[in-house]
Design an enzyme around this catalytic site. Structure first.
Site, mmCIF file in Angstrom:
data_model
loop_
_atom_site.group_PDB
_atom_site.id
_atom_site.type_symbol
_atom_site.label_atom_id
_atom_site.label_comp_id
_atom_site.label_asym_id
_atom_site.label_seq_id
_atom_site.Cartn_x
_atom_site.Cartn_y
_atom_site.Cartn_z
ATOM 1 N N SER A 40 0.799 -1.221 0.000
ATOM 2 C CA SER A 40 0.000 0.000 0.000
ATOM 3 C C SER A 40 0.831 1.270 0.000
ATOM 4 O O SER A 40 0.392 2.306 -0.511
ATOM 5 C CB SER A 40 -0.930 0.003 1.221
ATOM 6 O OG SER A 40 -0.201 -0.165 2.424
ATOM 7 N N HIS A 250 -1.042 5.782 6.746
ATOM 8 C CA HIS A 250 -0.384 5.732 5.436
ATOM 9 C C HIS A 250 0.089 7.128 5.045
ATOM 10 O O HIS A 250 -0.456 8.139 5.528
ATOM 11 C CB HIS A 250 -1.341 5.201 4.361
ATOM 12 C CG HIS A 250 -1.543 3.724 4.394
ATOM 13 N ND1 HIS A 250 -2.456 3.118 5.233
ATOM 14 C CD2 HIS A 250 -0.931 2.721 3.709
ATOM 15 C CE1 HIS A 250 -2.414 1.812 5.055
ATOM 16 N NE2 HIS A 250 -1.494 1.541 4.141
#
Length: 271
Positions: A40, A250
């Site tokens: 990711s 993230h």
């Protein structure tokens, strides 16, 4: 007089060599043929501008691979990174797509092999206990020391086979969390231990990458002071994102462009 078969075979060797010249290397000034693999963090989860065709991989136009490809005029750009990918996913699902003519390959993977998403849930979300966090991080540490070295080594061997001419850059992970601050994301002790596990992971990735002749892009310095709990306007990592929990912890667009991209660009420089 009959010619001996062995002499005849030896005489034919020069002809065979002449008939099969080695493939010419790409000119030094040719546009790079670039492949971006990984999880990711390479896909660009939480950076927005997702490619609808990528589905649940959530590949973003703001991710460092897309930015690097645009900056360098890459041709044949393969964006294969995918949300949730492990080393096994890269070996089985992404690497077979890489062409032997690839000249630059980047790779970000390893965190999911340790269960980082689960560790973040067990340590950084509200109402989780110290015992649960400690048990989860203990398990992640065990996987890191006992399982991941072999997995990374096998993957890197396969990368070199699939892309024999490529400049390979393997990235690490940033400290997700700012410590020494008052913050609702975990306790300071948990944040310190989480960052320490990241350091151990990055050093393992560095050792394995360099042992295989790959460059290592260390992003920790660039992200210093920009983790969760750094304060409004300074965070390059998302906190807990609702309702899209999969975007939690993230890199933001700034994390991709100001954190990952410069480190990868420096590592893809001249050999």
């Amino acid at each position: 007089m009959q010619r001996h078969p062995l002499l005849a075979a030896l005489a034919a060797v020069p002809l065979l060599l002449c008939a099969a010249p080695a493939a010419a290397a790409a000119p030094a000034d040719a546009p790079p043929r670039y492949a971006a693999l990984g999880d990711s963090y390479a896909a660009g989860v939480a950076a927005g501008a997702y490619d609808p065709a990528a589905g649940d991989c959530h590949r973003s136009a703001n991710a460092y691979p897309a930015l690097w490809a645009a900056d360098h005029g890459a041709t044949g750009f393969l964006a294969a990174a995918c949300n949730g990918a492990t080393t096994a996913d890269v070996r089985g699902g992404q690497l077979p797509k890489v062409g032997a003519d690839t000249t630059v390959l980047t790779l970000t993977v390893g965190g999911n092999d340790l269960g980082f998403a689960g560790a973040a849930a067990d340590c950084l979300q509200p109402l989780t206990t110290e015992a649960r966090c400690a048990a989860t991080l203990d398990e992640s540490g065990h996987r890191l020391r006992e399982e991941l070295p072999g997995r990374l080594s096998a993957l890197y061997d396969d990368v070199r086979t699939a892309a024999p001419r490529a400049r390979v850059v393997v990235t690490g992970y940033p400290h997700l969390l700012r410590t020494g601050t008052t913050c609702l994301i975990g306790t300071d002790a948990r944040r310190q231990r989480f960052n320490a596990l990241t350091d151990e992971l990055d050093e393992l990735i560095r050792r394995e990458a360099e042992a295989h002749g790959f460059a290592f892009a260390d992003v920790r310095t660039a992200f210093e002071g920009h983790g969760v709990c750094a304060g409004a306007g300074r965070e390059w990592i998302t906190g807990i994102v609702l309702p899209r929990l999969w975007e939690s912890f993230h890199p933001t667009p700034e994390g991709q462009s100001l954190g990952y991209l410069p480190a990868v660009t420096a590592a893809t420089g001249p050999r």
